[in-house]
Scaffold this motif. Structure first.
Motif, PDB file in Angstrom:
ATOM      1  N   ASP A 137       0.803  -1.221   0.000  1.00  9.65           N
ATOM      2  CA  ASP A 137       0.000   0.000   0.000  1.00  9.65           C
ATOM      3  C   ASP A 137       0.838   1.274   0.000  1.00  9.65           C
ATOM      4  O   ASP A 137       0.288   2.375   0.063  1.00  9.65           O
ATOM      5  CB  ASP A 137      -0.922   0.018   1.229  1.00  9.65           C
ATOM      6  N   THR A 138       2.145   1.141  -0.041  1.00  6.11           N
ATOM      7  CA  THR A 138       3.009   2.325  -0.094  1.00  6.11           C
ATOM      8  C   THR A 138       3.042   2.860  -1.524  1.00  6.11           C
ATOM      9  O   THR A 138       3.341   2.103  -2.446  1.00  6.11           O
ATOM     10  CB  THR A 138       4.438   1.989   0.344  1.00  6.11           C
ATOM     11  N   PRO A 139       2.733   4.131  -1.745  1.00 15.33           N
ATOM     12  CA  PRO A 139       2.780   4.662  -3.114  1.00 15.33           C
ATOM     13  C   PRO A 139       4.164   4.470  -3.724  1.00 15.33           C
ATOM     14  O   PRO A 139       5.191   4.660  -3.057  1.00 15.33           O
ATOM     15  CB  PRO A 139       2.453   6.144  -2.937  1.00 15.33           C
ATOM     16  N   ALA A 140       4.189   4.086  -4.993  1.00 17.64           N
ATOM     17  CA  ALA A 140       5.452   3.839  -5.692  1.00 17.64           C
ATOM     18  C   ALA A 140       5.433   4.525  -7.047  1.00 17.64           C
ATOM     19  O   ALA A 140       4.429   4.494  -7.761  1.00 17.64           O
ATOM     20  CB  ALA A 140       5.684   2.340  -5.867  1.00 17.64           C
ATOM     21  N   ALA A 141       6.561   5.140  -7.384  1.00 20.61           N
ATOM     22  CA  ALA A 141       6.729   5.812  -8.678  1.00 20.61           C
ATOM     23  C   ALA A 141       8.126   5.506  -9.189  1.00 20.61           C
ATOM     24  O   ALA A 141       9.120   5.898  -8.571  1.00 20.61           O
ATOM     25  CB  ALA A 141       6.539   7.320  -8.535  1.00 20.61           C
ATOM     26  N   LEU A 142       8.194   4.776 -10.296  1.00 20.95           N
ATOM     27  CA  LEU A 142       9.478   4.362 -10.870  1.00 20.95           C
ATOM     28  C   LEU A 142       9.605   4.969 -12.262  1.00 20.95           C
ATOM     29  O   LEU A 142       8.809   4.669 -13.159  1.00 20.95           O
ATOM     30  CB  LEU A 142       9.561   2.840 -10.957  1.00 20.95           C
ATOM     31  N   TRP A 143      10.624   5.800 -12.447  1.00 19.84           N
ATOM     32  CA  TRP A 143      10.845   6.435 -13.745  1.00 19.84           C
ATOM     33  C   TRP A 143      11.547   5.488 -14.704  1.00 19.84           C
ATOM     34  O   TRP A 143      12.440   4.730 -14.305  1.00 19.84           O
ATOM     35  CB  TRP A 143      11.698   7.697 -13.594  1.00 19.84           C
ATOM     36  N   SER A 144      11.152   5.565 -15.968  1.00 21.24           N
ATOM     37  CA  SER A 144      11.858   4.814 -17.002  1.00 21.24           C
ATOM     38  C   SER A 144      13.252   5.415 -17.185  1.00 21.24           C
ATOM     39  O   SER A 144      13.558   6.512 -16.696  1.00 21.24           O
ATOM     40  CB  SER A 144      11.096   4.879 -18.327  1.00 21.24           C
ATOM     41  N   ARG A 145      14.079   4.723 -17.915  1.00 19.07           N
ATOM     42  CA  ARG A 145      15.453   5.188 -18.105  1.00 19.07           C
ATOM     43  C   ARG A 145      15.507   6.542 -18.783  1.00 19.07           C
ATOM     44  O   ARG A 145      16.397   7.343 -18.499  1.00 19.07           O
ATOM     45  CB  ARG A 145      16.230   4.149 -18.923  1.00 19.07           C
ATOM     46  N   ASP A 146      14.570   6.826 -19.676  1.00 21.44           N
ATOM     47  CA  ASP A 146      14.593   8.107 -20.379  1.00 21.44           C
ATOM     48  C   ASP A 146      13.808   9.199 -19.662  1.00 21.44           C
ATOM     49  O   ASP A 146      13.730  10.328 -20.134  1.00 21.44           O
ATOM     50  CB  ASP A 146      14.067   7.953 -21.809  1.00 21.44           C
ATOM     51  N   TYR A 147      13.193   8.871 -18.524  1.00 20.47           N
ATOM     52  CA  TYR A 147      12.423   9.829 -17.728  1.00 20.47           C
ATOM     53  C   TYR A 147      11.237  10.408 -18.501  1.00 20.47           C
ATOM     54  O   TYR A 147      10.762  11.503 -18.210  1.00 20.47           O
ATOM     55  CB  TYR A 147      13.313  10.962 -17.193  1.00 20.47           C
ATOM     56  N   HIS A 148      10.732   9.659 -19.452  1.00 21.12           N
ATOM     57  CA  HIS A 148       9.534  10.069 -20.172  1.00 21.12           C
ATOM     58  C   HIS A 148       8.366   9.130 -19.901  1.00 21.12           C
ATOM     59  O   HIS A 148       7.288   9.321 -20.463  1.00 21.12           O
ATOM     60  CB  HIS A 148       9.810  10.160 -21.678  1.00 21.12           C
ATOM     61  N   SER A 149       8.568   8.120 -19.074  1.00 20.09           N
ATOM     62  CA  SER A 149       7.496   7.207 -18.673  1.00 20.09           C
ATOM     63  C   SER A 149       7.598   6.966 -17.172  1.00 20.09           C
ATOM     64  O   SER A 149       8.702   6.877 -16.622  1.00 20.09           O
ATOM     65  CB  SER A 149       7.596   5.868 -19.413  1.00 20.09           C
ATOM     66  N   LEU A 150       6.444   6.838 -16.542  1.00 20.03           N
ATOM     67  CA  LEU A 150       6.378   6.659 -15.095  1.00 20.03           C
ATOM     68  C   LEU A 150       5.525   5.429 -14.797  1.00 20.03           C
ATOM     69  O   LEU A 150       4.406   5.298 -15.300  1.00 20.03           O
ATOM     70  CB  LEU A 150       5.757   7.908 -14.457  1.00 20.03           C
TER      71      LEU A 150
END
Length: 508
Positions: free
Chosen positions: A123-136
């Protein structure tokens, strides 16, 4: 101070090397082989046969973001979804969010989804950026914060067959989510950036062209300057939307100090190769700014005295950017504004010569070529003749400046130079070897050419009398190395403004 008993490469063709270098205060005072310079009781530094070069400039870096990424979950080298999730589970939790960066799923057998991430994060919010920082990549807890408000012009919300978000946001949708729901406290940005400065100095970096103006980087750098002082010179971008404020205040490009200057405005034409949002002539990709819109941005910026930096990846994005600069040339060229395109990754062959013809600089990333080769061959099949065309651009007369795009690639100028020269980062043969640069050209793109972009060509980028004493000491002379031995060249010490910022002498 006098540096002697080594080779000093000035990067100036009129006198390429001197036997020693004299430094007085912040500047180069002279060198043996140029003219005699009297210094009262100088400190003598024995180079022990090492090589001195002008310090490295990274012409495209997201410095606070890269600094923060050093603390986050790193996924650059994972080979699939299961490995990515295992790394997420194993990483120590910090704060209220699970944060990470570096995933690239184009070649994964299973694609990232919110359900998969839920298994690793709960239940912990998670945000992982793609390598190019154009996708989350978000989990369900993070998506719930948006309450369904995800759509935005220029953004992409991936949905499943039932119309539900999969957990992947791209372009403007990803960036707006970050700004609204996953912002990082300024104190954390500041602490991470202080650590990042020390790491950058250890890699010979004396200056950067930073792209994190969207995230309030000037305020972060100002705080760091108050706490510690800055140890490299920053040419800072701001989003082009800020031009009205700058015009009202009467601020012009270059405002600031010797260590932190607001220099240019940035706009986006399209997305990226990795996220499959690069704008292509075949109609694929995402248009963030149209050519007509960019022309108006360039005009307004020129009236206010600001050059523009344009992110353009795909062949159509680059063409539209060049068209916009050409249509507005009479308005910015007389002002001496040094316009630039960031990345210029895929070009139609007929557009290769237009950069030099229009006087538009190419701010490229040598490391992207070998790193992206598999993706380029897959998604741009049949169009790679104009991809990562560093040699073609150089030979056309375009000014080429090298950066890392960190954290997309690592902030490591020597690694970038190797990539530009060798066009490979593994055991495979060089990719498109006809686009290789020489070692000297790669060095020029990382020292001399970035200084021109900031208007500093008469005081930075070379080691000549009167120039700022921004330099790097290397373990051996890269210009005397075969390309296959460049891996052995290491940073020994770094100096900015006559002050050692990494590993002061004496050395073993």
């Amino acid at each position: 101070m006098i540096l002697e008993n080594g080779v000093v490469r000035t990067m100036d063709p009129s006198l390429p090397t001197v036997r020693a270098l004299a430094i007085a205060g912040e500047r180069v005072a002279g060198g043996v082989g140029t003219h005699e310079t009297a210094l009262p009781s100088p400190d003598i530094v024995d180079l022990g046969g090492r090589c001195v070069l002008p310090g490295f400039t990274d012409s495209h870096v997201h410095f606070p973001t890269w600094s923060l990424a050093q603390r986050d979950i790193r996924l650059e080298d994972v080979s699939g979804l299961a490995e990515a999730l295992a790394r997420v589970r194993a990483h120590p939790r910090r704060g209220a969010w699970v944060r990470g960066t570096g995933w690239r799923s184009a070649e994964w057998e299973s694609q990232p989804t919110k359900e998969a991430l839920d298994e690793a994060t709960g239940d912990t919010p998670a945000a992982l950026w793609s390598r190019d920082y154009h996708s989350l990549w978000l989990n369900s807890a993070a998506l719930a914060l948006a309450k369904g408000d995800l759509e935005v012009e220029g953004g992409v919300v991936e949905r499943d067959a039932g119309g539900e978000p999969t957990g992947i946001l791209r372009e403007e949708s990803a960036w707006r989510f970050r700004a609204r729901f996953a912002s990082v406290p300024q104190d954390e940005w500041v602490d991470a950036t202080r650590e990042g400065l020390r790491l950058a100095a250890s890699r010979g970096v004396v200056a950067i062209h930073d792209k994190d103006g969207w995230l309030g980087a000037p305020a972060v750098f100002r705080r760091v300057a108050e706490l510690d002082g800055l140890t490299l010179r920053i040419w800072q971008s701001l989003p082009h939307e800020r031009v009205g404020e700058l015009e009202t205040l009467g601020f012009r490009s270059g405002i600031g100090s010797d260590y932190l200057r607001i220099g240019y405005l940035k706009a986006f034409m399209d997305g990226t190769l990795g996220s499959q949002t690069a704008l292509m002539l075949d109609g694929s990709g995402v248009s963030i700014t149209s050519g007509e819109e960019l022309a108006e941005i360039v005009r307004r910026a020129a009236r206010a005295g600001w050059p523009i930096s344009v992110h353009a990846i795909g062949d159509r994005a680059n063409r539209e950017a060049l068209d916009a600069f050409e249509a507005t040339r009479d308005e910015w060229e007389p002002l001496g504004l040094r316009q630039r395109v960031e990345h210029a990754q895929c070009l139609a062959p007929e557009d290769l010569g237009r950069f030099a013809a229009l006087g538009i600089a190419c701010s490229v990333q040598f490391s992207h070529a070998p790193s992206d080769r598999d993706l380029a061959e897959r998604f741009w099949a049949g169009r790679t003749d104009g991809a990562y065309a560093f040699r073609s651009l150089w030979d056309s007369g375009a000014l080429v400046a090298n950066g890392s795009d960190a954290p997309v690639e690592e902030l490591d100028p020597l690694a970038g130079i190797r990539a530009g020269v060798r066009r490979t980062i593994d055991d495979r043969p060089a990719w498109r070897p006809e686009e290789r640069l020489t070692i000297e050209e790669a060095l020029l793109a990382t020292t001399v050419n970035p200084a021109w972009l900031t208007g500093d060509e008469r005081r930075r980028g070379k080691l000549l009398p009167g120039y700022l004493a921004d330099l790097v000491v290397l373990s051996r002379d890269p210009l005397e190395c075969p390309p296959e031995e460049l891996e052995t060249v290491e940073v020994v010490a770094t100096m900015v403004g006559g002050r050692w910022t990494h590993n002061p002498p004496p050395w073993d």
